[in-house]
Design an enzyme around this catalytic site. Structure first.
Site, short mmCIF file in Angstrom:
data_model
loop_
_atom_site.label_atom_id
_atom_site.label_comp_id
_atom_site.label_asym_id
_atom_site.label_seq_id
_atom_site.Cartn_x
_atom_site.Cartn_y
_atom_site.Cartn_z
N PRO A 88 49.06 -9.51 114.00
CA PRO A 88 48.21 -8.89 115.02
C PRO A 88 46.72 -9.12 114.81
CG PRO A 88 50.00 -7.42 114.43
CD PRO A 88 50.08 -8.58 113.49
N CYS A 89 46.03 -9.38 115.92
CA CYS A 89 44.59 -9.69 115.90
C CYS A 89 43.66 -8.48 116.03
CB CYS A 89 44.27 -10.66 117.02
SG CYS A 89 45.16 -12.23 116.92
#
Length: 425
Positions: A88-89
């Site tokens: 996840p960013c």
């Protein structure tokens, strides 16, 4: 576990890969083209997992939280050639407030920790540009220290999709780590000689219904696109990003406020009067999927757009994957410089486990002032516990535990995932 057959060009000597946070298959497709055969792909989002099933029904695809023992057991895939993923960013993005290890969605440190269990020949992780910024110098330094302790040499670089034939900017921070015997043969992929403009890439799709202004539009769209923004499940719908991105799209003759169901009609207005919107098929091309890939996406339009927009462009993944394969095959190349990260305050605190007085901090780091020290400590405390005590009338700072999730049974991440499972992306 034997690798499953993955396409018509599958070779017996293909290298194997386990991919975590696989999304809709951008990285998966690129790695497959580079010569990797998937032993496993894990993805949280059901629509994205269905997309993987739809396109590669023979793969072992698991749906669920990648950190859950009920989804997969990393030890079952020990000594796979490559452990890869696009974790996840939001923990590192400006939109996500750059909370780093304090963000419940952060899996970067956890992914690095799986190297101790899987013992892959190589690790490959990609994330947003934010992870390369000074804010995360201490976080990166911890990652490098952990990889060194596990016996791996790391490399990282900010790669731009436009350098690999994808007609958008899309900077991504990529980490590759290899065992020393392979690391000496690793070099980042060289940029391609030519990347098409948005106009050239999408002209045939824009002209599909005979739009009389298609050629004019192609000339307007004579540049590389801004980064496609997929967003999260909290996002209200499919559009091409924040205000600045929409303005950049407007200069290319594209209305970025939504996604169209079809290309412009024959008598649709001139693009300067009413710019057309992109279709899902157009967005897919801008993200690097080729028509010959035959890749289809599951779910409704908004879900499809999100899957495509959050993907690692297949050509970029393929280019990095081929560099890893060349290292495995011991092809002589110019060595890339190994990764470095240096946060002087973190290093000072890390060396003095008993704590460091502010007098010593200012003596060792004269560039700091009381104000800038307070700001640096506040940022550091997002990723690490930092204890402040008074000793003989002076403040002493001591570095504590890393706040990030690395597999702990008692971690705030578990409650968040349990309560917000349907909203996490």
């Amino acid at each position: 576990m034997d690798a499953v057959t993955a396409g018509p060009d599958r070779r017996k000597d293909d290298y194997t890969v386990v991919e975590i946070c696989a999304g809709a298959g951008g990285q998966a497709l690129g790695l497959e083209k580079a010569g990797f055969a998937h032993e496993l792909a894990v993805e949280l989002d059901e629509n994205a997992a269905n997309t993987l099933w739809q396109n590669r029904p023979s793969w072992d695809i698991r749906t669920g939280d990648v950190a859950s023992a009920g989804v997969w057991n990393p030890a079952d895939f020990a000594e796979v050639s490559l452990l890869a993923g696009g974790v996840p960013c939001p923990p590192f993005s400006i939109a996500g407030r750059q909370l780093g290890a304090s963000d419940e969605r952060d899996l970067f440190a956890w992914a690095v920790e799986q190297v101790a269990i899987v013992k892959p020949r190589a690790l490959m992780l990609e994330n947003v540009r934010g992870l390369s910024q000074p804010r995360f110098a201490a976080y990166r330094q911890r990652v490098l220290d952990r990889l060194a302790a596990l016996g791996y040499e790391p490399f990282w670089k900010l790669l731009h999709a436009a350098d690999y034939g994808v007609p958008q900017l899309r900077p991504r921070f990529v980490l590759v780590a290899l065992k020393p015997e392979d690391a000496r043969y690793f070099s980042w992929p060289e940029p391609v000689e030519h990347t098409p403009t948005v106009g050239d890439e999408l002209f045939d799709l824009m002209a599909a219904n005979g739009w009389k202004h298609a050629e004019t539009w192609r000339k307007m769209a004579n540049d590389i696109a801004p980064t496609i923004v997929g967003g999260s499940k909290k996002h209200g719908g499919a559009d091409l990003g924040p205000t600045r991105a929409k303005a950049a799209w407007r200069l290319l003759g594209v209305d970025g406020k939504g996604i169209a169901n079809e290309a412009p009609a024959k008598d649709s207005p001139h693009p300067s009067a009413l710019p057309p919107r992109l279709t899902i098929e157009m967005v897919r091309r801008i993200q690097g999927w080729r028509d010959e890939d035959g890749w289809e996406f599951s779910g409704r339009k908004t879900s499809q757009y999100r899957q495509i927009g959050n993907a690692f462009p297949p050509p970029v993944a393929e280019a990095v994957g081929r560099s890893i394969v060349r290292a495995f095959d011991r092809v002589e190349v110019s060595n890339s410089e190994t990764a470095k990260a240096d946060d002087p305050l973190f290093s000072l605190l890390n060396r003095h486990t008993e704590g460091v007085s502010e007098t010593l901090i200012f003596a060792e780091l004269p560039e700091l002032t009381p104000s800038t020290l307070a700001k640096r400590l506040a940022k550091l405390e997002l990723d690490f516990e930092v204890e402040a005590t008074e000793v003989n009338g002076e403040t002493v700072h001591r570095l504590g535990d890393f706040r990030g999730f690395v597999g702990q049974d008692a971690h705030f991440r578990h409650e968040y995932i349990s309560e917000h499972r349907s909203k996490v992306s």
